[in-house]
Design a protein around this motif. Structure first.
Motif, PDB file in Angstrom:
ATOM      1  N   MET A  26       2.228  -0.074   1.847  1.00 16.84           N
ATOM      2  CA  MET A  26       0.964   0.656   1.952  1.00 16.84           C
ATOM      3  C   MET A  26       0.037   0.017   2.979  1.00 16.84           C
ATOM      4  O   MET A  26      -0.594   0.723   3.781  1.00 16.84           O
ATOM      5  CB  MET A  26       0.253   0.678   0.590  1.00 16.84           C
ATOM      6  N   LEU A  27      -0.076  -1.301   2.945  1.00  9.95           N
ATOM      7  CA  LEU A  27      -0.961  -1.990   3.880  1.00  9.95           C
ATOM      8  C   LEU A  27      -0.499  -1.781   5.326  1.00  9.95           C
ATOM      9  O   LEU A  27      -1.312  -1.538   6.220  1.00  9.95           O
ATOM     10  CB  LEU A  27      -1.018  -3.481   3.547  1.00  9.95           C
ATOM     11  N   LEU A  58      -4.908 -12.436   8.389  1.00  9.55           N
ATOM     12  CA  LEU A  58      -4.607 -11.233   7.621  1.00  9.55           C
ATOM     13  C   LEU A  58      -4.637 -10.005   8.514  1.00  9.55           C
ATOM     14  O   LEU A  58      -5.477  -9.903   9.407  1.00  9.55           O
ATOM     15  CB  LEU A  58      -5.617 -11.062   6.489  1.00  9.55           C
ATOM     16  N   GLY A  59      -3.744  -9.071   8.238  1.00 12.41           N
ATOM     17  CA  GLY A  59      -3.688  -7.845   9.028  1.00 12.41           C
ATOM     18  C   GLY A  59      -4.340  -6.669   8.337  1.00 12.41           C
ATOM     19  O   GLY A  59      -4.123  -5.527   8.725  1.00 12.41           O
ATOM     20  N   PHE A  60      -5.147  -6.931   7.299  1.00 10.62           N
ATOM     21  CA  PHE A  60      -5.768  -5.862   6.543  1.00 10.62           C
ATOM     22  C   PHE A  60      -7.172  -6.286   6.113  1.00 10.62           C
ATOM     23  O   PHE A  60      -7.528  -7.470   6.157  1.00 10.62           O
ATOM     24  CB  PHE A  60      -4.936  -5.517   5.301  1.00 10.62           C
ATOM     25  N   ALA A 110      -6.880  -3.287   1.016  1.00  8.86           N
ATOM     26  CA  ALA A 110      -6.257  -3.852  -0.181  1.00  8.86           C
ATOM     27  C   ALA A 110      -6.736  -3.134  -1.437  1.00  8.86           C
ATOM     28  O   ALA A 110      -5.937  -2.811  -2.331  1.00  8.86           O
ATOM     29  CB  ALA A 110      -6.561  -5.345  -0.274  1.00  8.86           C
ATOM     30  N   ALA A 111      -8.044  -2.871  -1.521  1.00  9.53           N
ATOM     31  CA  ALA A 111      -8.590  -2.212  -2.706  1.00  9.53           C
ATOM     32  C   ALA A 111      -8.005  -0.815  -2.884  1.00  9.53           C
ATOM     33  O   ALA A 111      -7.694  -0.396  -4.010  1.00  9.53           O
ATOM     34  CB  ALA A 111     -10.113  -2.149  -2.615  1.00  9.53           C
ATOM     35  N   ALA A 112      -7.842  -0.092  -1.792  1.00  8.06           N
ATOM     36  CA  ALA A 112      -7.262   1.255  -1.864  1.00  8.06           C
ATOM     37  C   ALA A 112      -5.823   1.197  -2.370  1.00  8.06           C
ATOM     38  O   ALA A 112      -5.395   2.037  -3.181  1.00  8.06           O
ATOM     39  CB  ALA A 112      -7.325   1.923  -0.497  1.00  8.06           C
ATOM     40  N   TRP A 151      -4.416   2.656  -6.056  1.00 11.17           N
ATOM     41  CA  TRP A 151      -3.287   3.575  -6.226  1.00 11.17           C
ATOM     42  C   TRP A 151      -2.312   3.013  -7.257  1.00 11.17           C
ATOM     43  O   TRP A 151      -1.841   3.744  -8.137  1.00 11.17           O
ATOM     44  CB  TRP A 151      -2.565   3.791  -4.894  1.00 11.17           C
ATOM     45  N   LEU A 152      -2.026   1.722  -7.175  1.00 10.60           N
ATOM     46  CA  LEU A 152      -1.091   1.111  -8.117  1.00 10.60           C
ATOM     47  C   LEU A 152      -1.609   1.223  -9.550  1.00 10.60           C
ATOM     48  O   LEU A 152      -0.847   1.562 -10.469  1.00 10.60           O
ATOM     49  CB  LEU A 152      -0.865  -0.360  -7.746  1.00 10.60           C
ATOM     50  N   TYR A 153      -2.872   0.946  -9.733  1.00 11.38           N
ATOM     51  CA  TYR A 153      -3.454   1.030 -11.080  1.00 11.38           C
ATOM     52  C   TYR A 153      -3.316   2.447 -11.629  1.00 11.38           C
ATOM     53  O   TYR A 153      -2.904   2.641 -12.783  1.00 11.38           O
ATOM     54  CB  TYR A 153      -4.924   0.615 -11.045  1.00 11.38           C
TER      55      TYR A 153
END
Length: 446
Positions: A217-218, A233-235, A240-242, A246-248
């Motif tokens: 996803m990232l 970091l590439g994000f 990350a929160a998005a 989605w996972l939650y």
């Protein structure tokens, strides 16, 4: 080590030509191997240890190849050391540190990247005249086997991350097995399936698969590596929160089997009763896992493969193509020459390929691919997965992103979100803070 996207893409022409075009003439390793074996009759008795992990199909095929090698080199006895994935990494690292490793060993890509920085554990196969590397795609070797100018290991097969689909079950559950899934469509379909029958889940998983989904996803959101080679970091936090949100949602809606259940079968998802009893139609996994997943289903069950989930507006496909595993010869082996001879035969000999088939996905040597195809030992679904992967390949993972300490940070946070112990904002903050600290530590060690 050289890492770039074109190593995988350049391999596509070699694989597609050999798999779709049938057999062609070429150098056969069998005659060379047999001649070597005849000469070996007069040589001293040698015992080699060969270590690998896998499922029952891989074990059986590898043992059959070891048995066949007795006809090639009667003086060589090969002791097989095999098991499931769980615990194998720690065993290998402990053995290497204690100089008690097997002569020939199967490794995972991230471990090799780390181990080559810690010591000179592996034979440089480029210096071994007994090893025939001519059938490998040079770009694939450069990308995944070369470290500091040495060929430390060779790919066991070409592996693509894909969706392994029980089509017979999917059709029965009205799940579209021909769909090109997006994260939105996957979430909706999973919600509907679980709402209709709470015993059913759309996706088979464990924490490693969930980590792969978050990393994918990232990449798709940013078009960058999630962890870059310069230890940055590439994000962003928003990215990350998005992803964690989605996972939650997916875990709460029953898209995935609860992690508390699925992780009981970590590294051995083919043993998960939900898959065996046909209560989950789709397994996101590497193509090399397909034989084990297919074997446990009733005879006649149709199993197919498809591209993994790709976001509608993806900046990179995120489709992972990499070696299934790697084979290396220990520098501490008392019989390096015989170990290298065996590995060369194992990778190149058509007879060996016909026995091994696709238990490590598509063989990386052209002649071996052709022999396995001719023997009917490569499942068309695996061929499809690799072809799709090669034609849609995303960014090649770099060594920093594959570091086991880096991956464990994502694993831990994925588990917190999956169990509802962390929300998306908290998870994003923790991921950024923990990775930033760990990356600084890793950079300082360089």
């Amino acid at each position: 080590m050289k890492r770039n996207k074109w190593g995988a893409m350049g391999l596509a022409s070699l694989l597609l030509a050999s798999l779709l075009g049938g057999c062609s003439s070429g150098k056969s390793a069998s005659n060379t191997s047999t001649n070597a074996g005849n000469a070996a009759n007069a040589e001293e008795k040698v015992t080699l240890r060969f270590s690998w992990w896998g499922g029952e199909d891989r074990h059986a095929a590898t043992l059959a190849a070891i048995e066949a090698y007795k006809q090639v080199a009667p003086n060589v006895t090969i002791e097989a050391e095999y098991q499931g994935f769980d615990g194998y990494e720690q065993k290998i690292k402990t053995q290497l540190a204690g100089k008690t490793s097997a002569d020939i060993m199967q490794l995972d890509l991230p471990w090799l990247q780390e181990l080559t920085k810690k010591g000179d554990f592996f034979v440089d196969l480029n210096t071994q005249p007994e090893f025939d590397a001519s059938g490998f795609d040079q770009g694939f070797l450069d990308n995944y086997g070369m470290y500091d100018g040495k060929l430390a290991a060779v790919p066991t097969g070409v592996n693509a991350y894909c969706l392994i689909i029980n089509k017979s079950l999917a059709d029965k559950l009205n799940v579209d097995s021909a769909a090109q899934w997006t994260w939105d469509s996957l979430l909706e379909a999973g919600k509907q399936l679980h709402a209709q029958d709470s015993s059913k889940y759309l996706l088979l998983t464990d924490h490693a698969a969930l980590r792969q989904d978050m990393v994918t996803m990232l990449k798709q959101r940013t078009g960058k590596q999630w962890v870059q080679e310069d230890y940055t970091l590439g994000f962003t936090k928003e990215d990350a929160a998005a992803s964690f949100d989605w996972l939650y949602q997916a875990m709460q809606a029953g898209v995935y089997q609860p992690l508390g259940e699925s992780d009981l079968f970590f590294g051995k998802i083919d043993q998960n009763p939900k898959w065996i009893n046909q209560e989950i139609p789709i397994a996101p996994s590497m193509s090399s896992i397909l034989p084990s997943l297919k074997t446990v289903l009733p005879e006649g069950t149709e199993v197919i493969t498809a591209l993994p989930v790709i976001a509608k507006d993806a900046k990179d496909s995120g489709v992972l193509v990499r070696p299934s595993q790697l084979f290396a010869v220990s520098n501490d082996s008392a019989h390096k020459t015989e170990a290298v001879k065996f590995l060369s035969w194992f990778m190149n000999d058509p007879g060996a390929a016909a026995l091994l088939g696709d238990v490590r996905s598509v063989p990386p040597v052209k002649a071996s691919q052709e022999a396995a195809v001719t023997a009917g030992k490569i499942d068309a679904a695996i061929t499809n997965a690799v072809e799709l992967g090669l034609s849609h390949a995303g960014l090649v993972d770099n060594a920093v992103a594959n570091n086991s300490e880096v991956q464990k940070i994502m694993d831990d946070i994925v588990q917190k979100v999956s169990y509802g112990k962390s929300n998306a904002e908290q998870a994003a903050d923790e991921l950024i803070a923990s990775l930033t600290s760990k990356l600084k530590d890793l950079q300082d060690r360089e």
